[in-house]
Enzyme design. Sequence first.
Site, PDB file in Angstrom:
ATOM      1  N   ASN A   1      65.758  94.871 116.919  1.00 10.01           N
ATOM      2  CA  ASN A   1      65.402  93.591 116.326  1.00 10.01           C
ATOM      3  C   ASN A   1      63.878  93.440 116.345  1.00 10.01           C
ATOM      4  O   ASN A   1      63.272  93.321 117.411  1.00 10.01           O
ATOM      5  CB  ASN A   1      66.077  92.464 117.116  1.00 10.01           C
ATOM      6  CG  ASN A   1      65.819  91.088 116.534  1.00 10.01           C
ATOM      7  OD1 ASN A   1      64.707  90.764 116.144  1.00 10.01           O
ATOM      8  ND2 ASN A   1      66.860  90.265 116.504  1.00 10.01           N
TER       9      ASN A   1
ATOM     10  N   THR B   1      66.868  97.476 121.766  1.00  9.28           N
ATOM     11  CA  THR B   1      67.075  96.623 120.602  1.00  9.28           C
ATOM     12  C   THR B   1      66.346  97.248 119.420  1.00  9.28           C
ATOM     13  O   THR B   1      65.404  98.022 119.599  1.00  9.28           O
ATOM     14  CB  THR B   1      66.522  95.202 120.832  1.00  9.28           C
ATOM     15  OG1 THR B   1      66.767  94.399 119.670  1.00  9.28           O
ATOM     16  CG2 THR B   1      65.015  95.222 121.073  1.00  9.28           C
TER      17      THR B   1
ATOM     18  N   HIS C   1      63.434  80.352 125.153  1.00 13.20           N
ATOM     19  CA  HIS C   1      64.187  80.940 126.252  1.00 13.20           C
ATOM     20  C   HIS C   1      63.715  82.353 126.557  1.00 13.20           C
ATOM     21  O   HIS C   1      63.516  82.713 127.709  1.00 13.20           O
ATOM     22  CB  HIS C   1      65.681  80.928 125.935  1.00 13.20           C
ATOM     23  CG  HIS C   1      66.043  81.532 124.610  1.00 13.20           C
ATOM     24  ND1 HIS C   1      65.468  81.129 123.427  1.00 13.20           N
ATOM     25  CD2 HIS C   1      66.925  82.515 124.265  1.00 13.20           C
ATOM     26  CE1 HIS C   1      65.980  81.822 122.424  1.00 13.20           C
ATOM     27  NE2 HIS C   1      66.846  82.675 122.908  1.00 13.20           N
ATOM     28  N   ARG C   2      63.502  83.159 125.504  1.00 11.25           N
ATOM     29  CA  ARG C   2      63.046  84.531 125.730  1.00 11.25           C
ATOM     30  C   ARG C   2      61.606  84.542 126.234  1.00 11.25           C
ATOM     31  O   ARG C   2      61.244  85.335 127.102  1.00 11.25           O
ATOM     32  CB  ARG C   2      63.191  85.375 124.462  1.00 11.25           C
ATOM     33  CG  ARG C   2      63.012  86.875 124.719  1.00 11.25           C
ATOM     34  CD  ARG C   2      63.348  87.716 123.494  1.00 11.25           C
ATOM     35  NE  ARG C   2      64.746  87.518 123.117  1.00 11.25           N
ATOM     36  CZ  ARG C   2      65.154  86.791 122.075  1.00 11.25           C
ATOM     37  NH1 ARG C   2      64.283  86.210 121.282  1.00 11.25           N
ATOM     38  NH2 ARG C   2      66.433  86.658 121.804  1.00 11.25           N
TER      39      ARG C   2
ATOM     40  N   ASP D   1      69.816  89.978 126.709  1.00 11.23           N
ATOM     41  CA  ASP D   1      71.009  89.411 126.099  1.00 11.23           C
ATOM     42  C   ASP D   1      70.804  87.915 126.090  1.00 11.23           C
ATOM     43  O   ASP D   1      70.378  87.324 127.094  1.00 11.23           O
ATOM     44  CB  ASP D   1      72.280  89.782 126.858  1.00 11.23           C
ATOM     45  CG  ASP D   1      73.509  89.598 125.967  1.00 11.23           C
ATOM     46  OD1 ASP D   1      73.538  90.195 124.872  1.00 11.23           O
ATOM     47  OD2 ASP D   1      74.424  88.852 126.342  1.00 11.23           O
TER      48      ASP D   1
ATOM     49  N   LYS E   1      62.345  90.514 118.344  1.00  8.83           N
ATOM     50  CA  LYS E   1      62.336  90.692 119.796  1.00  8.83           C
ATOM     51  C   LYS E   1      61.273  91.699 120.224  1.00  8.83           C
ATOM     52  O   LYS E   1      60.588  91.501 121.229  1.00  8.83           O
ATOM     53  CB  LYS E   1      63.715  91.158 120.281  1.00  8.83           C
ATOM     54  CG  LYS E   1      64.810  90.120 120.175  1.00  8.83           C
ATOM     55  CD  LYS E   1      66.097  90.650 120.796  1.00  8.83           C
ATOM     56  CE  LYS E   1      67.228  89.652 120.689  1.00  8.83           C
ATOM     57  NZ  LYS E   1      68.482  90.152 121.313  1.00  8.83           N
TER      58      LYS E   1
ATOM     59  N   PHE F   1      65.176  82.909 113.505  1.00  4.38           N
ATOM     60  CA  PHE F   1      66.413  83.570 113.092  1.00  4.38           C
ATOM     61  C   PHE F   1      67.554  83.012 113.921  1.00  4.38           C
ATOM     62  O   PHE F   1      67.362  82.165 114.793  1.00  4.38           O
ATOM     63  CB  PHE F   1      66.296  85.098 113.272  1.00  4.38           C
ATOM     64  CG  PHE F   1      65.976  85.530 114.687  1.00  4.38           C
ATOM     65  CD1 PHE F   1      66.979  85.975 115.535  1.00  4.38           C
ATOM     66  CD2 PHE F   1      64.670  85.490 115.162  1.00  4.38           C
ATOM     67  CE1 PHE F   1      66.686  86.375 116.830  1.00  4.38           C
ATOM     68  CE2 PHE F   1      64.374  85.891 116.463  1.00  4.38           C
ATOM     69  CZ  PHE F   1      65.389  86.332 117.298  1.00  4.38           C
TER      70      PHE F   1
END
EC number: 3.6.1.66
Length: 200
Positions: free
Chosen positions: A10, A8, A184-185, A71, A13, A154
């Site tokens: 991002n 990634t 969740h992450r 993902d 993240k 975001f």
Amino acid sequence: MKTVVLATNNAHKVAEIATALNFPGWEFRTLRELGIESDPAEDAETFEGNARIKARAAHEASGGLAALADDSGLEVDALNGAPGVHSARYAGEPCDDAANNAKLLEALANVPDDARTGRFVSTLVFVDEDGTETVARGTVEGRIGHEERGSEGFGYDPLFFPDVFGGERTLAEVGRDEKNAVSHRGNALRELKAKLASHR
């Protein structure tokens, strides 16, 4: 030193992953930082499938370094799980958070509060240097609001009211640490860390 390639670019993240997987001697580098081109087609029908595609591609493109891919997306019950794996491009190319949120609100325009339930899902696939794979999944349940609230986060964060906050605040109305504690992450990363620690 163990280098882990993050599939990634991002920044949100990257910071979250590096903070969560703080094993001594581990360093995290994005594809861009390593000068690696890897942009495989994410054509799987599940979050796990797409994460695996990205992790395997990064592992191979880096010449066999450990690789980690995520993902994630939003599943809305009233929309039969949409936008799901298409969350980032729900409103089409290129990815546009504002357009995605506007499309979601339009799709839920006539859906009452008690039926606006859903969850954020994150699946992580870690591929070690020897090719062994570790998978972790995290979710956070909540409901979709009627308008965007908050300036943190975001994606769909300004529309998502997690149940753990009593439905009072969106994920965009809390700081990064508070979000990571329930997201969740964050949940997937905690599960992944426990699994990886048990293998060491």
